[in-house]
Motif scaffolding. Structure first.
Motif, PDB file in Angstrom:
ATOM      1  N   THR A   1       0.415 -13.657  -7.732  1.00 52.55           N
ATOM      2  CA  THR A   1       1.611 -13.803  -6.899  1.00 52.55           C
ATOM      3  C   THR A   1       2.601 -12.671  -7.160  1.00 52.55           C
ATOM      4  O   THR A   1       3.162 -12.072  -6.226  1.00 52.55           O
ATOM      5  N   ILE A   2       2.817 -12.362  -8.430  1.00 52.37           N
ATOM      6  CA  ILE A   2       3.725 -11.268  -8.793  1.00 52.37           C
ATOM      7  C   ILE A   2       3.156  -9.931  -8.346  1.00 52.37           C
ATOM      8  O   ILE A   2       3.865  -9.086  -7.770  1.00 52.37           O
ATOM      9  N   ALA A   3       1.864  -9.721  -8.596  1.00 53.57           N
ATOM     10  CA  ALA A   3       1.231  -8.455  -8.225  1.00 53.57           C
ATOM     11  C   ALA A   3       1.218  -8.260  -6.717  1.00 53.57           C
ATOM     12  O   ALA A   3       1.446  -7.145  -6.226  1.00 53.57           O
ATOM     13  N   ASP A   4       0.948  -9.331  -5.956  1.00 48.96           N
ATOM     14  CA  ASP A   4       0.983  -9.226  -4.491  1.00 48.96           C
ATOM     15  C   ASP A   4       2.350  -8.742  -4.010  1.00 48.96           C
ATOM     16  O   ASP A   4       2.450  -7.894  -3.114  1.00 48.96           O
ATOM     17  N   ASP A   5       3.398  -9.285  -4.611  1.00 50.68           N
ATOM     18  CA  ASP A   5       4.757  -8.928  -4.219  1.00 50.68           C
ATOM     19  C   ASP A   5       5.053  -7.459  -4.513  1.00 50.68           C
ATOM     20  O   ASP A   5       5.612  -6.744  -3.677  1.00 50.68           O
ATOM     21  N   VAL A   6       4.646  -6.992  -5.701  1.00 53.63           N
ATOM     22  CA  VAL A   6       4.944  -5.610  -6.086  1.00 53.63           C
ATOM     23  C   VAL A   6       4.045  -4.622  -5.345  1.00 53.63           C
ATOM     24  O   VAL A   6       4.514  -3.616  -4.800  1.00 53.63           O
ATOM     25  N   LEU A   7       2.741  -4.902  -5.296  1.00 55.01           N
ATOM     26  CA  LEU A   7       1.792  -3.966  -4.696  1.00 55.01           C
ATOM     27  C   LEU A   7       2.004  -3.785  -3.195  1.00 55.01           C
ATOM     28  O   LEU A   7       1.690  -2.722  -2.641  1.00 55.01           O
ATOM     29  N   SER A   8       2.539  -4.794  -2.533  1.00 57.09           N
ATOM     30  CA  SER A   8       2.743  -4.727  -1.079  1.00 57.09           C
ATOM     31  C   SER A   8       4.048  -4.037  -0.696  1.00 57.09           C
ATOM     32  O   SER A   8       4.303  -3.809   0.480  1.00 57.09           O
ATOM     33  N   ASP A   9       4.871  -3.698  -1.672  1.00 56.84           N
ATOM     34  CA  ASP A   9       6.188  -3.102  -1.425  1.00 56.84           C
ATOM     35  C   ASP A   9       6.238  -1.736  -2.107  1.00 56.84           C
ATOM     36  O   ASP A   9       6.157  -1.651  -3.338  1.00 56.84           O
ATOM     37  N   GLU A  10       6.379  -0.678  -1.330  1.00 56.60           N
ATOM     38  CA  GLU A  10       6.336   0.678  -1.895  1.00 56.60           C
ATOM     39  C   GLU A  10       7.468   0.924  -2.884  1.00 56.60           C
ATOM     40  O   GLU A  10       7.293   1.596  -3.902  1.00 56.60           O
ATOM     41  N   GLU A  11       8.660   0.405  -2.583  1.00 57.16           N
ATOM     42  CA  GLU A  11       9.786   0.602  -3.499  1.00 57.16           C
ATOM     43  C   GLU A  11       9.541  -0.102  -4.834  1.00 57.16           C
ATOM     44  O   GLU A  11       9.779   0.464  -5.901  1.00 57.16           O
ATOM     45  N   LYS A  12       9.059  -1.349  -4.771  1.00 58.84           N
ATOM     46  CA  LYS A  12       8.765  -2.089  -6.007  1.00 58.84           C
ATOM     47  C   LYS A  12       7.599  -1.439  -6.751  1.00 58.84           C
ATOM     48  O   LYS A  12       7.586  -1.398  -7.988  1.00 58.84           O
ATOM     49  N   SER A  13       6.620  -0.925  -6.002  1.00 53.83           N
ATOM     50  CA  SER A  13       5.485  -0.247  -6.635  1.00 53.83           C
ATOM     51  C   SER A  13       5.942   0.980  -7.410  1.00 53.83           C
ATOM     52  O   SER A  13       5.427   1.274  -8.492  1.00 53.83           O
ATOM     53  N   LYS A  14       6.924   1.694  -6.859  1.00 57.64           N
ATOM     54  CA  LYS A  14       7.478   2.859  -7.565  1.00 57.64           C
ATOM     55  C   LYS A  14       8.298   2.408  -8.778  1.00 57.64           C
ATOM     56  O   LYS A  14       8.234   3.007  -9.852  1.00 57.64           O
ATOM     57  N   GLN A  15       9.068   1.332  -8.597  1.00 63.09           N
ATOM     58  CA  GLN A  15       9.916   0.831  -9.680  1.00 63.09           C
ATOM     59  C   GLN A  15       9.086   0.389 -10.885  1.00 63.09           C
ATOM     60  O   GLN A  15       9.455   0.633 -12.034  1.00 63.09           O
ATOM     61  N   TRP A  16       7.960  -0.269 -10.627  1.00 63.83           N
ATOM     62  CA  TRP A  16       7.136  -0.838 -11.695  1.00 63.83           C
ATOM     63  C   TRP A  16       5.871  -0.037 -11.962  1.00 63.83           C
ATOM     64  O   TRP A  16       4.965  -0.504 -12.652  1.00 63.83           O
ATOM     65  N   ASP A  17       5.837   1.195 -11.452  1.00 72.39           N
ATOM     66  CA  ASP A  17       4.656   2.045 -11.647  1.00 72.39           C
ATOM     67  C   ASP A  17       4.392   2.305 -13.133  1.00 72.39           C
ATOM     68  O   ASP A  17       5.309   2.559 -13.903  1.00 72.39           O
ATOM     69  N   TRP A  18       3.124   2.211 -13.513  1.00 73.81           N
ATOM     70  CA  TRP A  18       2.731   2.440 -14.912  1.00 73.81           C
ATOM     71  C   TRP A  18       1.603   3.465 -15.004  1.00 73.81           C
ATOM     72  O   TRP A  18       1.039   3.696 -16.050  1.00 73.81           O
ATOM     73  N   SER A  19       1.281   4.113 -13.868  1.00 78.67           N
ATOM     74  CA  SER A  19       0.137   5.016 -13.816  1.00 78.67           C
ATOM     75  C   SER A  19       0.313   6.251 -14.687  1.00 78.67           C
ATOM     76  O   SER A  19      -0.670   6.825 -15.169  1.00 78.67           O
ATOM     77  N   HIS A  20       1.572   6.665 -14.924  1.00 83.17           N
ATOM     78  CA  HIS A  20       1.805   7.849 -15.747  1.00 83.17           C
ATOM     79  C   HIS A  20       1.451   7.614 -17.210  1.00 83.17           C
ATOM     80  O   HIS A  20       1.343   8.559 -17.993  1.00 83.17           O
ATOM     81  N   LYS A  21       1.240   6.354 -17.595  1.00 85.07           N
ATOM     82  CA  LYS A  21       0.863   6.016 -18.969  1.00 85.07           C
ATOM     83  C   LYS A  21      -0.644   5.794 -19.115  1.00 85.07           C
ATOM     84  O   LYS A  21      -1.130   5.562 -20.216  1.00 85.07           O
ATOM     85  N   LEU A  22      -1.386   5.866 -17.988  1.00 84.71           N
ATOM     86  CA  LEU A  22      -2.785   5.463 -17.971  1.00 84.71           C
ATOM     87  C   LEU A  22      -3.662   6.578 -17.416  1.00 84.71           C
ATOM     88  O   LEU A  22      -3.170   7.553 -16.861  1.00 84.71           O
ATOM     89  N   VAL A  23      -4.995   6.395 -17.545  1.00 82.64           N
ATOM     90  CA  VAL A  23      -5.928   7.450 -17.126  1.00 82.64           C
ATOM     91  C   VAL A  23      -6.652   7.121 -15.829  1.00 82.64           C
ATOM     92  O   VAL A  23      -7.418   7.936 -15.319  1.00 82.64           O
ATOM     93  N   GLY A  24      -6.440   5.946 -15.267  1.00 81.36           N
ATOM     94  CA  GLY A  24      -7.208   5.487 -14.119  1.00 81.36           C
ATOM     95  C   GLY A  24      -7.043   6.342 -12.875  1.00 81.36           C
ATOM     96  O   GLY A  24      -5.941   6.797 -12.554  1.00 81.36           O
ATOM     97  N   LYS A  25      -8.145   6.556 -12.180  1.00 81.03           N
ATOM     98  CA  LYS A  25      -8.146   7.224 -10.871  1.00 81.03           C
ATOM     99  C   LYS A  25      -8.254   6.122  -9.815  1.00 81.03           C
ATOM    100  O   LYS A  25      -9.288   5.925  -9.170  1.00 81.03           O
ATOM    101  N   VAL A  26      -7.159   5.377  -9.682  1.00 78.15           N
ATOM    102  CA  VAL A  26      -7.189   4.161  -8.866  1.00 78.15           C
ATOM    103  C   VAL A  26      -5.982   4.120  -7.928  1.00 78.15           C
ATOM    104  O   VAL A  26      -5.075   4.945  -8.027  1.00 78.15           O
ATOM    105  N   SER A  27      -5.981   3.107  -7.048  1.00 76.41           N
ATOM    106  CA  SER A  27      -4.932   2.978  -6.044  1.00 76.41           C
ATOM    107  C   SER A  27      -3.553   2.855  -6.674  1.00 76.41           C
ATOM    108  O   SER A  27      -2.677   3.680  -6.441  1.00 76.41           O
ATOM    109  N   LYS A  28      -3.349   1.811  -7.485  1.00 75.00           N
ATOM    110  CA  LYS A  28      -2.055   1.598  -8.130  1.00 75.00           C
ATOM    111  C   LYS A  28      -2.249   0.941  -9.493  1.00 75.00           C
ATOM    112  O   LYS A  28      -3.177   0.159  -9.691  1.00 75.00           O
ATOM    113  N   GLU A  29      -1.338   1.272 -10.400  1.00 74.81           N
ATOM    114  CA  GLU A  29      -1.284   0.632 -11.714  1.00 74.81           C
ATOM    115  C   GLU A  29       0.181   0.281 -11.975  1.00 74.81           C
ATOM    116  O   GLU A  29       1.029   1.169 -12.043  1.00 74.81           O
ATOM    117  N   ILE A  30       0.467  -1.012 -12.113  1.00 71.67           N
ATOM    118  CA  ILE A  30       1.861  -1.456 -12.192  1.00 71.67           C
ATOM    119  C   ILE A  30       2.095  -2.375 -13.381  1.00 71.67           C
ATOM    120  O   ILE A  30       1.183  -3.058 -13.853  1.00 71.67           O
TER     121      ILE A  30
END
Length: 221
Positions: free
Chosen positions: A28-57
């Motif tokens: 439920t939380i992930a759906d809310d964040v992943l579906s919203d570009e602003e929230k996805s940017k706010q909670w982005d965690w990809s800069h700490k990880l190595v994944g070549k994936v859509s989003k990491e939050i």
């Protein structure tokens, strides 16, 4: 003399499950964040990880009762893993921090980071390891067509699509150097943070979603 089997050199992987409630809270939380570009940017965690994936939050859990429930489930998995290794005499790090002979409790587990990985066709996670003492993978969503893709892939001599693989040491007689797991909703894997692992890409449409976290042993008296 009765034969004894010693296994001090093999890192263990704990496999269990989380409840539907756990999966529902995180999704439920992930759906809310992943579906919203602003929230996805706010909670982005990809800069700490190595994944070549859509989003990491990261996972902004606001409800205290939900947070307490999630934390208890995550810590309990680590505690079960720790107790297994104490029984196997493989818990030197715990003994150094807390003291040999002291039974661990939930209070000896400290959660450090947690995040959700949203993966689609072609995405992958290259070989890596984590920080801390424990790491975990909890599966939240699997694409509808992945079972059919596995049915075809497992006819091959080396099935891999969408699987996580752990690797340790070199291939030798009487031991394996790798172990794979299928992502299944609710599956909960706990392993030592230093154990190298990677995730293979898949081809079908839909989201492969999982949650990871790291945890450490602490001395709480």
């Amino acid at each position: 003399m009765t034969p004894k089997f010693h296994e001090p050199y093999s890192p263990a992987i704990l496999e269990t499950t989380v409840s539907d409630r756990f999966v529902d809270i995180i999704n439920t939380i992930a759906d809310d964040v992943l579906s919203d570009e602003e929230k996805s940017k706010q909670w982005d965690w990809s800069h700490k990880l190595v994944g070549k994936v859509s989003k990491e939050i990261q996972i902004p859990v606001k409800d205290k009762s939900d947070r307490d429930y999630l934390f208890h489930t995550m810590k309990q998995g680590c505690l079960d893993y720790l107790n297994y290794n104490i029984d196997k005499n493989r818990a030197q790090s715990y003994n150094k921090i807390v003291g040999e002979g002291k039974k661990p409790t939930i209070e000896n587990i400290h959660l450090t980071q947690s995040w959700v990985v949203s993966q689609y066709a072609g995405d992958f996670n290259p070989i890596h390891h984590h920080n801390g003492d424990f790491s975990a993978a909890i599966y939240l969503k699997v694409p509808e067509g992945m079972t059919e893709e596995w049915d075809e892939d497992f006819k091959d001599h080396y099935p891999a699509k969408g699987l996580i693989e752990f690797t340790f040491g070199e291939s030798q007689s009487f031991r394996n150097d790798g172990m794979k797991f299928k992502p299944e909703v609710g599956k909960f894997l706990v392993f030592p943070s230093w154990l190298r692992h990677f995730v293979y890409p898949f081809s079908v449409e839909g989201e492969r979603r999982m949650m990871s976290f790291n945890a450490s042993i602490i001395n709480r008296g």
